[in-house]
Scaffold this active site. Structure first.
Site, PDB file in Angstrom:
ATOM      1  N   ASP A   1       0.842  -1.194   0.000  1.00 20.83           N
ATOM      2  CA  ASP A   1       0.000   0.000   0.000  1.00 20.83           C
ATOM      3  C   ASP A   1       0.884   1.253   0.000  1.00 20.83           C
ATOM      4  O   ASP A   1       1.451   1.629   1.037  1.00 20.83           O
ATOM      5  CB  ASP A   1      -0.895  -0.071   1.251  1.00 20.83           C
ATOM      6  CG  ASP A   1      -1.888   1.078   1.346  1.00 20.83           C
ATOM      7  OD1 ASP A   1      -1.651   2.123   0.728  1.00 20.83           O
ATOM      8  OD2 ASP A   1      -2.887   0.916   2.070  1.00 20.83           O
TER       9      ASP A   1
ATOM     10  N   HIS B   1      17.805  13.706 -16.723  1.00 25.39           N
ATOM     11  CA  HIS B   1      16.376  13.419 -16.747  1.00 25.39           C
ATOM     12  C   HIS B   1      15.818  13.597 -18.159  1.00 25.39           C
ATOM     13  O   HIS B   1      15.100  12.760 -18.674  1.00 25.39           O
ATOM     14  CB  HIS B   1      15.674  14.354 -15.763  1.00 25.39           C
ATOM     15  CG  HIS B   1      14.200  14.134 -15.662  1.00 25.39           C
ATOM     16  ND1 HIS B   1      13.654  13.068 -14.989  1.00 25.39           N
ATOM     17  CD2 HIS B   1      13.159  14.825 -16.177  1.00 25.39           C
ATOM     18  CE1 HIS B   1      12.349  13.129 -15.079  1.00 25.39           C
ATOM     19  NE2 HIS B   1      12.019  14.181 -15.799  1.00 25.39           N
TER      20      HIS B   1
END
Ligand code: MEV
Length: 421
Positions: A275, A373
């Site tokens: 979770d 990136h």
């Protein structure tokens, strides 16, 4: 098998999977499931949540170079964000020769809260609840004989009187050892089952009966020695430490710093069917435990220009129950990791968080994150600009050579290619 596989990055997805299949003894059927060919259907999705219309695929990558507590671990990461898997892998490389990451665990104790209102004598109620502790714990444990038979179950309780806006409330914490499960179901069942008895003891009204995601009794710590990461460049080392220092003082920076850590943590949590929101809520709440939101990591100078990194956070993750077992890819993710306990899993996840933070700070205090990136993002931009599958490599090569990742320029390259075809 060693996780140091030079050039893993350049292999095709199939070749990477072949490596892992060998390492984790995956069957042909299991590799097909990972490739997405079969194994998870709309019918499976429909059993997991409500109002299903389909499912949304997220890329599953493997971080390499990780050694945790002396064991080489290939780490599955599910994320939509470019750079994350590459950054974790690259950072882990610096720790491989210094022994990798080492971890320690406080145990799998989770808290369940029972809130009592309308209590006339809150301190008297607190005392009465403690007087009845054994009876309350026994009743909790009747709810989950399996957990108890595995050595888990309700172990203790704590009672607090809390000053609310309108009244003093009594809040009971059940301390439950959830062993290798995340524990939410077991704890919520216990909290709901004992609430009527606690109401009687306290002469009050039970409202909330639910676990707390601030799992401060389920703390994992990881440590890694990053070998001379700046090649004796003192200024780069100082810049790194200054960047870290800001995250200790300034919550605006700490939020971003911890977000970067969670890039790694949530990706493994998701890949293993755990979770993500529970872990994120716990991590951020823990980062505020001193009433001052700050970094989950610490960085110090080590010997021979190395950096010693440590991370400490609650990690409520499990290997049994929930999607961990019901989602076929999550099950295979834990098979690839070859972890057998929630403690081991938490240790790997914390190590990835630490590695992620190292990579972010190193890039930020150095050349910045955008160059690397954007290089990895170039493929997405090329797709957005309309490049076809067979044009992608060429477009990315062209853009990388130019060193500019402006969308209009990428579009121009794609349009020119299309005209020439
Ligand atoms: C981006 O997803 C994460 C970073 O912003 C983390 C950081 O700033 O430390 C690069």
């Amino acid at each position: 098998m060693s996780t140091r596989i030079p050039g893993f990055y350049n292999l095709s997805p199939n070749k990477r999977l072949e490596h892992l299949a060998k390492h984790a003894n995956l069957s042909k059927e299991e590799t097909e499931i990972i490739k997405g060919g079969k194994g998870f259907s709309v019918a499976d999705a429909d059993r997991m949540i409500e109002n299903v219309i389909g499912y949304m695929p997220i890329p599953l990558g493997i971080a390499v170079n990780f050694k945790v507590n002396g064991k080489d671990i290939f780490v599955p990461m599910a994320t939509e964000e470019p750079s994350v898997v590459a950054a974790a892998s690259n950072a882990a490389k610096y720790t491989y020769n210094t022994g990798g990451f080492t971890t320690s665990y406080s145990g799998s104790i989770m808290r369940g809260q029972i809130q009592l209102t309308n209590v006339n004598d809150p301190y008297g109620a607190l005392a009465r609840i403690y007087e009845n502790k054994e009876k309350i714990l026994a009743m909790c444990n009747e709810q989950d004989p399996t957990l108890v038979s595995l050595g888990g179950g309700a172990k203790d309780l704590e009672v607090f009187v809390i000053d609310g806006l309108t009244q003093k409330m009594v809040v009971v914490h059940l301390l439950v050892d959830s062993q290798d499960a995340m524990g939410a179901n077991a704890i919520n069942t216990m909290a709901e089952a004992v609430a009527p008895v606690i109401e009687e003891i306290a002469h009050g009204k039970a409202i909330l009966r639910i676990l707390s995601n601030l799992a401060d009794k389920r703390i994992i710590r990881a440590r890694g020695v990053f070998e001379n990461p700046f090649q004796d460049n003192e200024e780069a080392m100082e810049n790194f430490l200054s960047a870290y220092e800001l995250a200790l003082i300034d919550p605006y920076r700490a939020a971003t710093h911890n977000k970067g850590i969670m890039n790694g943590i949530s990706a493994v949590v998701l890949a293993t069917g755990n979770d993500t929101r529970a872990v994120e809520a716990g991590a951020h709440a823990y980062a505020s435990m001193t009433n001052h939101y700050q970094s989950l990591t610490h960085w110090e100078r080590g010997e021979n220009n190395s950096l010693v990194g440590t991370i400490e956070l609650p990690l409520a993750v499990g290997l049994i129950g929930g999607a961990t077992k019901s989602h076929p890819i999550a099950t295979l993710a834990t098979k690839i990791m070859q972890v057998e306990t929630a403690e081991e899993l938490a240790g790997v996840i914390a190590s990835v968080g630490l590695a992620q933070n190292f990579a972010a700070l190193k890039a930020l205090a150095g050349e910045g994150v955008q160059k690397g990136h954007m290089k990895l993002h170039a493929r997405n931009l090329a797709i957005m600009a309309g490049a076809k599958e067979n044009q992608l490599n060429e477009v990315v090569k062209c853009v990388t050579q130019k060193g500019s990742y402006r969308f209009d320029e990428i579009k121009e390259i794609v349009d020119t290619m299309n005209k020439m075809e």
